[in-house]
Motif scaffolding. Structure first.
Motif, PDB file in Angstrom:
ATOM      1  N   TYR A 263      10.876  97.326 132.541  1.00  0.00           N
ATOM      2  CA  TYR A 263       9.597  97.232 131.841  1.00  0.00           C
ATOM      3  C   TYR A 263       8.437  97.333 132.839  1.00  0.00           C
ATOM      4  CZ  TYR A 263       6.405  95.309 128.241  1.00  0.00           C
ATOM      5  OH  TYR A 263       5.391  95.115 127.335  1.00  0.00           O
ATOM      6  N   GLU A 264       8.591  96.622 133.973  1.00  0.00           N
ATOM      7  CA  GLU A 264       7.542  96.640 134.992  1.00  0.00           C
ATOM      8  C   GLU A 264       7.370  98.017 135.613  1.00  0.00           C
ATOM      9  OE1 GLU A 264       9.734  92.735 136.075  1.00  0.00           O
ATOM     10  OE2 GLU A 264      10.235  94.543 134.994  1.00  0.00           O
ATOM     11  N   GLN A 265       8.472  98.727 135.819  1.00  0.00           N
ATOM     12  CA  GLN A 265       8.393 100.065 136.426  1.00  0.00           C
ATOM     13  C   GLN A 265       7.649 101.032 135.519  1.00  0.00           C
ATOM     14  OE1 GLN A 265      12.639 100.508 137.093  1.00  0.00           O
ATOM     15  NE2 GLN A 265      12.381 100.333 139.314  1.00  0.00           N
ATOM     16  N   VAL A 266       7.859 100.917 134.226  1.00  0.00           N
ATOM     17  CA  VAL A 266       7.143 101.778 133.285  1.00  0.00           C
ATOM     18  C   VAL A 266       5.650 101.470 133.324  1.00  0.00           C
ATOM     19  CG1 VAL A 266       6.852 102.387 130.853  1.00  0.00           C
ATOM     20  CG2 VAL A 266       9.154 102.072 131.797  1.00  0.00           C
ATOM     21  N   LEU A 267       5.301 100.183 133.328  1.00  0.00           N
ATOM     22  CA  LEU A 267       3.892  99.797 133.389  1.00  0.00           C
ATOM     23  C   LEU A 267       3.245 100.251 134.698  1.00  0.00           C
ATOM     24  CD1 LEU A 267       4.132  96.193 131.941  1.00  0.00           C
ATOM     25  CD2 LEU A 267       3.013  98.124 130.864  1.00  0.00           C
ATOM     26  N   ALA A 268       3.991 100.095 135.787  1.00  0.00           N
ATOM     27  CA  ALA A 268       3.445 100.493 137.089  1.00  0.00           C
ATOM     28  C   ALA A 268       3.218 101.992 137.153  1.00  0.00           C
ATOM     29  CB  ALA A 268       4.391 100.051 138.198  1.00  0.00           C
ATOM     30  N   SER A 269       4.080 102.757 136.490  1.00  0.00           N
ATOM     31  CA  SER A 269       3.980 104.213 136.537  1.00  0.00           C
ATOM     32  C   SER A 269       2.927 104.764 135.583  1.00  0.00           C
ATOM     33  CB  SER A 269       5.346 104.831 136.212  1.00  0.00           C
ATOM     34  OG  SER A 269       5.264 106.232 136.165  1.00  0.00           O
TER      35      SER A 269
END
Length: 433
Positions: free
Chosen positions: A176-182
């Motif tokens: 979830y965090e990787q999607v938000l960061a990207s």
């Protein structure tokens, strides 16, 4: 030369004594007792209410400057607007000439305030108060907290390509965090303890289970139009590829072989015929999905219904699993199952929209269709959708026009929109801040 020195000295002194204002900043430490100022203004039919509030803020700051010789560098601010009228609430229509807007401001000279949320007098007077709010998405694997001041707002897909294994540069299994960061802060989020959906733009949904990216979905009718109107459109550069052939653009006229390749590569592909001229139609992609899609999200969100103060509702339900939107103006909106759009600002509810019940029968985001309570309509302290306009007298004062009723009460100012003498929707500004 003397004039230049005087100007520079004045500039230095003014800069050194510049006052900054802080709202809802818990780090502020009082250095002297609060200063309370109370003002009021008359509201008439055609007055701009926002401008009236700005004028009262300006007058209050001027009064502070006149009465207190020392210009403090940091002022902690609490303020409240209220309205009243000399007419009884039972009166069907009123003259707005006697309506009063009251303003109470408390200024506390302080130190050690958070300079990152400091406001100039101009910013404070405008009412554009800075805020810092969090959305919490809980999952079995990890808890994620997003701060809207530190998270970048989504604007567009830097990598516009979709393939069966790569979605705007992301792969299944991403967190979830990787999607938000990207991609940045999503336009819309919907979640419960185990499942979550992030929507980017109006038409792109990322599905998560236990904090893991499991499915992607695009569709032209992903969301109801009333929610779409709050979001930015981000489909223009979308490209789709099976991974072996040249990518096709979203608005490309597709041959049947190309459609067959897409359907063999993705779990679901939907096309439609577009009329581009009198004698020509094109077959285009209107929907595509791949992976596992979350079809149901458990919601514990309760409707507002005006049964408690708006700010108390926000405190009670701020971390509930709910539908949350960040619109084009970076405003935070809670959407309840009862067709209520609650706008957050600086830890309080700044605006409330009561929208006409809309159908979710044809939208493709199944979890959202289940979230909206089709059998429930908006209800504000006993005044409901499709009630007669005269029922507003139970809540406050109003002036009825052709297709709207200008409304005011202890807690709200704004308009109810009407048709055939019945209430359809409303746009109200809170007086409780």
């Amino acid at each position: 030369m003397r004039t230049l020195l005087f100007t520079l000295l004045c500039f230095w002194q003014c800069t050194a004594q510049a006052t900054h204002y802080f709202v809802k900043d818990k780090s502020c430490e009082a250095i002297s007792p609060e200063i309370e100022i109370s003002l009021s203004a008359t509201l008439r039919d055609l007055d701009n209410h926002q401008r009236k509030r700005q004028n009262l803020r300006q007058k209050a700051l001027n009064k502070y400057s006149e009465q207190y010789n020392q210009q403090h560098e940091q002022l902690y601010v609490e303020e409240r607007f209220t309205t009243n009228s000399s007419h009884a609430a039972e009166t069907p229509t009123i003259s707005r000439a006697q309506k009063k807007l009251h303003y109470l401001i408390k200024l506390t000279p302080s130190k050690n305030c958070n300079q990152q949320v400091a406001m100039t007098s101009e910013l404070f007077i405008s009412g554009m108060h800075k805020h810092s709010l969090s959305n919490t998405i809980e999952g079995n694997a990890i808890d994620v907290t997003l701060d809207i001041n530190s998270s970048p707002k989504f604007t567009q897909f830097n990598n516009p390509l979709i393939t069966p294994t790569n979605f705007f540069g992301l792969q299944f299994g991403s967190s979830y965090e990787q999607v938000l960061a990207s991609l940045g802060l999503a336009s819309l989020s919907l979640s419960d303890n185990n499942n979550a959906i992030l929507v980017y733009g109006r038409n792109h949904a990322f599905h998560f289970k236990n904090n893991v990216f499991i499915g992607y979905q695009f569709h032209e009718t992903l969301l109801p139009m009333v929610i779409n109107n709050e979001l930015s459109l981000a489909n223009e550069k979308l490209q789709i590829s099976t991974g072996t052939d040249q990518a096709i653009f979203l608005d490309t006229d597709l041959t049947q072989p190309a459609i067959n390749k897409l359907k063999n590569s993705f779990d679901e592909v939907e096309t439609a015929s577009y009329k581009v001229s009198i004698n020509k139609s094109e077959q285009r992609v209107v929907g595509i999905s791949h992976g596992e899609l979350v079809e149901h999200i458990k919601s514990n969100t309760q409707c507002y219904n005006g049964t408690i103060l708006a700010d108390e509702y926000l405190k009670k339900h701020k971390n509930s699993k709910t539908l949350k939107v960040v619109n084009e103006n970076h405003e935070n909106i809670i959407i309840t199952p009862c067709y209520e759009f609650i706008y957050e600002g600086n830890g309080y509810i700044s605006k409330l929209k009561l929208v006409k019940p809309f159908s979710t029968a044809k939208i493709k985001l199944a979890a959202l269709a289940g979230y909206i309570n089709q059998s429930t309509q908006w209800n504000l302290s006993g005044v409901k959708y499709n009630d007669p306009v005269a029922s507003l007298a139970k809540l406050g004062d109003y002036d009825e026009f052709f297709d709207s009723a200008e409304f005011t009460s202890q807690h709200w100012d704004g308009y109810f929109y009407i048709y055939d003498g019945k209430l359809l929707s409303a746009e109200l500004t809170s007086n409780d801040y």
